[in-house]
Motif scaffolding. Structure first.
Motif, PDB file in Angstrom:
ATOM      1  N   GLU A  20       0.911  -1.365  -0.235  1.00 26.90           N
ATOM      2  CA  GLU A  20       0.242   0.103   0.330  1.00 26.90           C
ATOM      3  C   GLU A  20       0.892   1.488   0.081  1.00 26.90           C
ATOM      4  O   GLU A  20       1.833   1.224   0.975  1.00 26.90           O
ATOM      5  CB  GLU A  20      -1.004   0.048   1.288  1.00 26.90           C
ATOM      6  CG  GLU A  20      -1.485  -1.031   1.172  1.00 26.90           C
ATOM      7  CD  GLU A  20      -3.022  -0.994  -0.067  1.00 26.90           C
ATOM      8  OE1 GLU A  20      -2.766  -0.101  -0.521  1.00 26.90           O
ATOM      9  OE2 GLU A  20      -3.714  -1.816   0.126  1.00 26.90           O
ATOM     10  N   LYS A  73      -5.632   3.622   0.668  1.00 30.84           N
ATOM     11  CA  LYS A  73      -5.525   2.500   1.921  1.00 30.84           C
ATOM     12  C   LYS A  73      -6.190   3.336   3.823  1.00 30.84           C
ATOM     13  O   LYS A  73      -5.179   3.823   4.116  1.00 30.84           O
ATOM     14  CB  LYS A  73      -5.050   1.534   3.167  1.00 30.84           C
ATOM     15  CG  LYS A  73      -5.644  -0.401   3.681  1.00 30.84           C
ATOM     16  CD  LYS A  73      -4.567  -0.871   3.858  1.00 30.84           C
ATOM     17  CE  LYS A  73      -5.077  -2.008   5.017  1.00 30.84           C
ATOM     18  NZ  LYS A  73      -4.276  -3.381   4.820  1.00 30.84           N
ATOM     19  N   ASN A  74      -7.453   3.037   3.981  1.00 29.85           N
ATOM     20  CA  ASN A  74      -7.882   4.120   4.622  1.00 29.85           C
ATOM     21  C   ASN A  74      -7.691   3.469   5.988  1.00 29.85           C
ATOM     22  O   ASN A  74      -8.188   3.113   6.848  1.00 29.85           O
ATOM     23  CB  ASN A  74      -9.288   4.031   4.416  1.00 29.85           C
ATOM     24  CG  ASN A  74      -9.656   5.107   3.442  1.00 29.85           C
ATOM     25  OD1 ASN A  74      -9.331   6.667   3.111  1.00 29.85           O
ATOM     26  ND2 ASN A  74     -10.062   4.676   2.697  1.00 29.85           N
ATOM     27  N   GLU A 134      -8.226   0.792  10.533  1.00 25.83           N
ATOM     28  CA  GLU A 134      -8.894   0.739   9.453  1.00 25.83           C
ATOM     29  C   GLU A 134     -10.207   1.269   9.155  1.00 25.83           C
ATOM     30  O   GLU A 134     -11.116   0.158  10.291  1.00 25.83           O
ATOM     31  CB  GLU A 134      -7.974  -0.491   8.770  1.00 25.83           C
ATOM     32  CG  GLU A 134      -6.616  -0.833   9.120  1.00 25.83           C
ATOM     33  CD  GLU A 134      -6.695  -1.787   8.264  1.00 25.83           C
ATOM     34  OE1 GLU A 134      -6.925  -2.388   7.276  1.00 25.83           O
ATOM     35  OE2 GLU A 134      -5.271  -2.776   9.023  1.00 25.83           O
ATOM     36  N   PHE A 135     -10.470   2.196   8.195  1.00 29.01           N
ATOM     37  CA  PHE A 135     -12.238   2.067   7.792  1.00 29.01           C
ATOM     38  C   PHE A 135     -11.969   1.670   6.312  1.00 29.01           C
ATOM     39  O   PHE A 135     -11.566   1.235   5.416  1.00 29.01           O
ATOM     40  CB  PHE A 135     -11.962   3.353   8.243  1.00 29.01           C
ATOM     41  CG  PHE A 135     -11.760   4.023   8.664  1.00 29.01           C
ATOM     42  CD1 PHE A 135     -13.526   3.827   9.724  1.00 29.01           C
ATOM     43  CD2 PHE A 135     -10.771   4.092   9.817  1.00 29.01           C
ATOM     44  CE1 PHE A 135     -13.463   4.069  11.224  1.00 29.01           C
ATOM     45  CE2 PHE A 135     -10.678   4.309  10.842  1.00 29.01           C
ATOM     46  CZ  PHE A 135     -12.338   4.826  11.854  1.00 29.01           C
ATOM     47  N   SER A 136     -13.896   1.348   6.266  1.00 31.59           N
ATOM     48  CA  SER A 136     -14.098   1.266   4.955  1.00 31.59           C
ATOM     49  C   SER A 136     -14.605   1.872   4.291  1.00 31.59           C
ATOM     50  O   SER A 136     -16.158   2.011   4.921  1.00 31.59           O
ATOM     51  CB  SER A 136     -14.787  -0.453   4.293  1.00 31.59           C
ATOM     52  OG  SER A 136     -13.567  -1.440   4.574  1.00 31.59           O
ATOM     53  N   LEU A 137     -13.835   3.154   3.520  1.00 29.24           N
ATOM     54  CA  LEU A 137     -15.658   4.456   3.607  1.00 29.24           C
ATOM     55  C   LEU A 137     -16.251   4.499   2.261  1.00 29.24           C
ATOM     56  O   LEU A 137     -15.971   2.756   0.891  1.00 29.24           O
ATOM     57  CB  LEU A 137     -14.328   5.137   2.908  1.00 29.24           C
ATOM     58  CG  LEU A 137     -13.590   6.219   4.745  1.00 29.24           C
ATOM     59  CD1 LEU A 137     -12.616   7.001   4.337  1.00 29.24           C
ATOM     60  CD2 LEU A 137     -14.306   6.605   5.747  1.00 29.24           C
ATOM     61  N   LYS A 185     -18.620   4.541  -1.314  1.00 29.67           N
ATOM     62  CA  LYS A 185     -17.861   3.904  -2.407  1.00 29.67           C
ATOM     63  C   LYS A 185     -18.343   4.932  -3.386  1.00 29.67           C
ATOM     64  O   LYS A 185     -20.107   5.298  -3.467  1.00 29.67           O
ATOM     65  CB  LYS A 185     -18.122   2.264  -2.719  1.00 29.67           C
ATOM     66  CG  LYS A 185     -16.705   1.999  -1.849  1.00 29.67           C
ATOM     67  CD  LYS A 185     -17.004   0.342  -2.728  1.00 29.67           C
ATOM     68  CE  LYS A 185     -16.010  -0.840  -2.183  1.00 29.67           C
ATOM     69  NZ  LYS A 185     -16.391  -1.832  -2.017  1.00 29.67           N
ATOM     70  N   ARG A 241     -15.472   2.652  -6.580  1.00 27.79           N
ATOM     71  CA  ARG A 241     -13.882   2.983  -5.522  1.00 27.79           C
ATOM     72  C   ARG A 241     -14.746   4.098  -4.501  1.00 27.79           C
ATOM     73  O   ARG A 241     -14.963   4.570  -4.649  1.00 27.79           O
ATOM     74  CB  ARG A 241     -13.766   3.620  -7.050  1.00 27.79           C
ATOM     75  CG  ARG A 241     -12.820   4.013  -6.456  1.00 27.79           C
ATOM     76  CD  ARG A 241     -11.536   4.455  -8.061  1.00 27.79           C
ATOM     77  NE  ARG A 241     -11.417   4.095  -8.495  1.00 27.79           N
ATOM     78  CZ  ARG A 241     -10.304   4.514  -9.952  1.00 27.79           C
ATOM     79  NH1 ARG A 241     -10.609   5.616 -10.256  1.00 27.79           N
ATOM     80  NH2 ARG A 241     -10.267   3.395 -10.896  1.00 27.79           N
ATOM     81  N   GLU A 242     -13.726   3.446  -3.558  1.00 28.22           N
ATOM     82  CA  GLU A 242     -13.700   3.286  -2.064  1.00 28.22           C
ATOM     83  C   GLU A 242     -13.148   5.133  -1.897  1.00 28.22           C
ATOM     84  O   GLU A 242     -12.147   4.886  -2.361  1.00 28.22           O
ATOM     85  CB  GLU A 242     -12.940   2.860  -1.486  1.00 28.22           C
ATOM     86  CG  GLU A 242     -13.496   2.956  -0.136  1.00 28.22           C
ATOM     87  CD  GLU A 242     -12.148   2.037   1.319  1.00 28.22           C
ATOM     88  OE1 GLU A 242     -12.431   2.682   2.315  1.00 28.22           O
ATOM     89  OE2 GLU A 242     -11.556   1.503   0.678  1.00 28.22           O
ATOM     90  N   GLY A 273     -11.452   8.256   0.109  1.00 26.64           N
ATOM     91  CA  GLY A 273     -10.178   8.328   0.881  1.00 26.64           C
ATOM     92  C   GLY A 273     -10.401   9.969   1.018  1.00 26.64           C
ATOM     93  O   GLY A 273     -10.886  10.545   1.526  1.00 26.64           O
ATOM     94  N   ASN A 312     -13.770   2.327  15.622  1.00 30.29           N
ATOM     95  CA  ASN A 312     -13.826   1.476  14.002  1.00 30.29           C
ATOM     96  C   ASN A 312     -15.284   1.468  13.879  1.00 30.29           C
ATOM     97  O   ASN A 312     -16.361   0.519  13.435  1.00 30.29           O
ATOM     98  CB  ASN A 312     -13.176   0.537  13.551  1.00 30.29           C
ATOM     99  CG  ASN A 312     -13.136  -0.385  12.282  1.00 30.29           C
ATOM    100  OD1 ASN A 312     -13.193   0.675  11.900  1.00 30.29           O
ATOM    101  ND2 ASN A 312     -13.076  -1.489  12.268  1.00 30.29           N
TER     102      ASN A 312
END
Length: 222
Positions: free
Chosen positions: A93, A114-115, A142-145, A147, A151-152, A154, A202
């Motif tokens: 990353e 990678k957030n 870590e986060f999944s933001l 989309k 596409r995610e 950032g 989280n």
């Protein structure tokens, strides 16, 4: 750095970082330190982090003291950023620090791509820079933001909401395949992340910022 009065007039300005070459008053993209992250510490300190997306040009940290006369300490933080790049969570990353926030004795760095939020004790970070302490291993969240078109988004900007334990952040989706090149902004979000016992949780809430003619790209929310 510009000193602006309440009427938005420039009272004074000071150079905070030397540039070897300017193009019409701008530092060329290949050389710029990319100070995406700025935060106020207490009443008379500012910190600025280069993004780290190109080394060593963007591995720069400024510690600015707002005293009777401006005092600035400049650090090459390649060793600090190399420690972040070497973390297991950052394997394959790119490092791209886009925001910083401070509360109590903690400083939070926000990586875009990678957030990840890297959490440090501020005094430990400064001691490491001065060579009097080892690398302060960060707490990672870590986060999944959200989309757009698969596409995610950032991290883009962040701050602590005054008198709360809540991070206010912005994020965007940019049509680019890496941390260095710019691309079309497809859309942006604004949201909050809670902090409990000085530790980032989280979880988050976010909403998309409406597009009014053009896609917004909120670079800062200080």
């Amino acid at each position: 750095m510009f000193h602006i009065n309440p009427e938005n007039e420039v009272v004074s300005k000071a150079q905070v970082h030397a540039a070897q070459e300017l193009n019409k008053g701008r530092v060329p993209k290949t050389d710029k330190p990319d100070f995406e992250s700025l935060e106020v510490i207490g009443t008379n300190e500012l910190v600025a982090f280069g993004s780290g997306s190109k080394s060593p040009q963007r591995d720069v940290f400024l510690h600015i003291f707002l005293e009777d006369s401006l005092r600035i300490k400049t650090y090459n933080i390649s060793p600090f950023y190399d420690n972040l790049r070497a973390l297991k969570a950052m394997e394959n990353e790119a490092l791209n620090i886009e925001a910083v926030a401070f509360q109590k004795d903690k400083i939070y760095l926000f990586n875009r791509g990678k957030n990840i939020i890297f959490e440090f004790t501020y005094d430990d970070f400064l001691a490491y820079l001065e060579g009097s302490a080892p690398f302060p291993k960060p707490v990672l969240t870590e986060f999944s933001l959200p989309k757009i078109n698969g596409r995610e988004s950032g991290f883009l900007g962040a701050t602590i909401v005054k008198d709360t334990s809540m991070i206010l952040f912005t994020a965007s989706v940019e049509n680019t395949s890496n941390a260095y090149d710019d691309g079309e902004v497809w859309g942006s979000f604004i949201g909050t992340i809670p902090i409990s016992n000085n530790t980032v949780l989280n979880s988050y809430g976010a909403t998309r910022i409406p597009n009014i003619g053009v896609s917004p790209s909120p670079r800062s929310i200080k």
